[in-house]
Write a protein that holds these residues in place. Structure first.
Motif, PDB file in Angstrom:
ATOM      1  N   THR A 165       1.398  -0.993  -0.599  1.00  0.00           N
ATOM      2  CA  THR A 165       0.060  -0.056   0.094  1.00  0.00           C
ATOM      3  C   THR A 165       0.941   1.401   0.386  1.00  0.00           C
ATOM      4  O   THR A 165       0.227   2.142  -0.039  1.00  0.00           O
ATOM      5  N   ASP A 166       2.346   1.328   0.570  1.00  0.00           N
ATOM      6  CA  ASP A 166       3.383   2.303   0.297  1.00  0.00           C
ATOM      7  C   ASP A 166       3.919   2.443  -0.881  1.00  0.00           C
ATOM      8  O   ASP A 166       4.216   1.906  -1.450  1.00  0.00           O
ATOM      9  N   HIS A 168       6.288   4.155  -2.240  1.00  0.00           N
ATOM     10  CA  HIS A 168       7.750   3.950  -3.138  1.00  0.00           C
ATOM     11  C   HIS A 168       8.207   2.541  -2.428  1.00  0.00           C
ATOM     12  O   HIS A 168       8.799   1.759  -3.916  1.00  0.00           O
TER      13      HIS A 168
END
Length: 298
Positions: A165-166, A168
């Motif tokens: 979900t991040d 990066h």
């Protein structure tokens, strides 16, 4: 059968973004569905002040094989019982009424999503997931929950899977994606910039890409090799539509999972039994540990 319905759903959901001539045709059909069944594409074009060629373009915009395909689906739609549509909750509404409305909304979202499934696209998605070295699911916000749910399902049948979900972290993964990997971008709106960019990065590395968005063209679906859709669900003021959209996304992921699992039926049964036994073993161990702790304390 769901694949012989969904004509009216496709027309209504695509209506706001269709070109002017196609919008005229779609509006005419939505207002006169029964009459449209007995007309040719040329006659529909004439009655909507457009042309038969515009009718064919509309069918292409709807991802249908042609006007006959659209008419078959509309005929199926007209055989279904009428539904009330997505309804929002109101101030101080009773629990009974909320139960009825939310259940109705969820059922409608699931039914409309089933009507939007392309058998060809679903088959392609199942094939690449079946052969994938690793499956990477990515979504932001509520769609991230769908990604995590998909990860745990596929892991239980011995498929290497991740869920991010991040942005990066997902970008780092996409940068080293292998050509045998599959990256699944999940975005209900289809316009989540981060999800579109992750699919773009994965494409550059030669990985297979799948999108799961609401029906219609979008930033995310444009970046995908394989495009899967859910019903748009009509968002209401209190955003109960967001609940229905989540249900639709989960339903689509369950369909994908079950299709892949059925292709390796015996292996799936073995892996499900093994994971169930492992979870049961850990649960029983925790119970015994707690009993021992309380016994020593007493």
């Amino acid at each position: 059968m769901s694949f012989l319905t969904g004509g009216l759903v496709r027309l209504s959901e695509m209506l706001p973004i269709l070109p002017p001539s196609e919008k005229k045709i779609a509006t005419y059909i939505l207002e006169n569905p029964q009459e449209a069944l007995s007309l040719t594409s040329h006659e529909i074009g004439k009655r909507s002040l457009t042309s038969g060629a515009a009718v064919n373009r509309l069918c292409k915009s709807l991802d249908l094989k042609g006007f006959q395909d659209l008419k078959l689906r509309i005929a199926g739609d007209l055989q279904k019982a009428a539904v009330q549509g997505f309804r929002d909750i109101e101030l101080d509404e009773s629990s009974f009424s909320i139960i009825e409305k939310m259940t109705s909304n969820s059922i409608q979202a699931i039914n409309e999503t089933a009507e939007l499934i392309s058998p060809d696209e679903l088959s392609r998605a199942v094939t690449v997931l079946q052969n994938a070295r690793t499956i990477h699911f990515f979504g932001v916000g509520a769609s991230g929950i769908i990604a995590q749910d998909a990860q745990q399902k596929f892991m239980r049948i011995d498929k290497s899977a991740t869920a991010f979900t991040d942005f990066h972290m997902a970008a780092s993964l996409a940068a080293i994606a292998h050509k045998d990997d599959v990256v699944v971008g999940i975005s209900f709106s289809g316009n989540t910039f981060e999800v579109a960019k992750i699919l773009e990065l994965a494409n550059r590395k030669g990985a297979q890409t799948i999108s799961l968005t609401k029906y219609g063209p979008s930033l995310v679906s444009e970046q995908a090799d394989i495009r899967l859709y859910t019903s748009k669900t009509k968002e209401a003021a209190f955003r109960s539509g967001a609940t229905s959209s989540r249900i639709a996304q989960l339903h689509m992921m369950d369909i994908l999972f079950m299709c892949v699992a059925s292709q390796q039926y015996e292996k799936t049964l073995t892996h499900i039994d093994e994971t169930r036994e492992a979870i049961g073993f850990l649960t029983e161990s925790m119970k015994n540990r707690k009993k021992k702790f309380f016994y020593e304390k007493s």
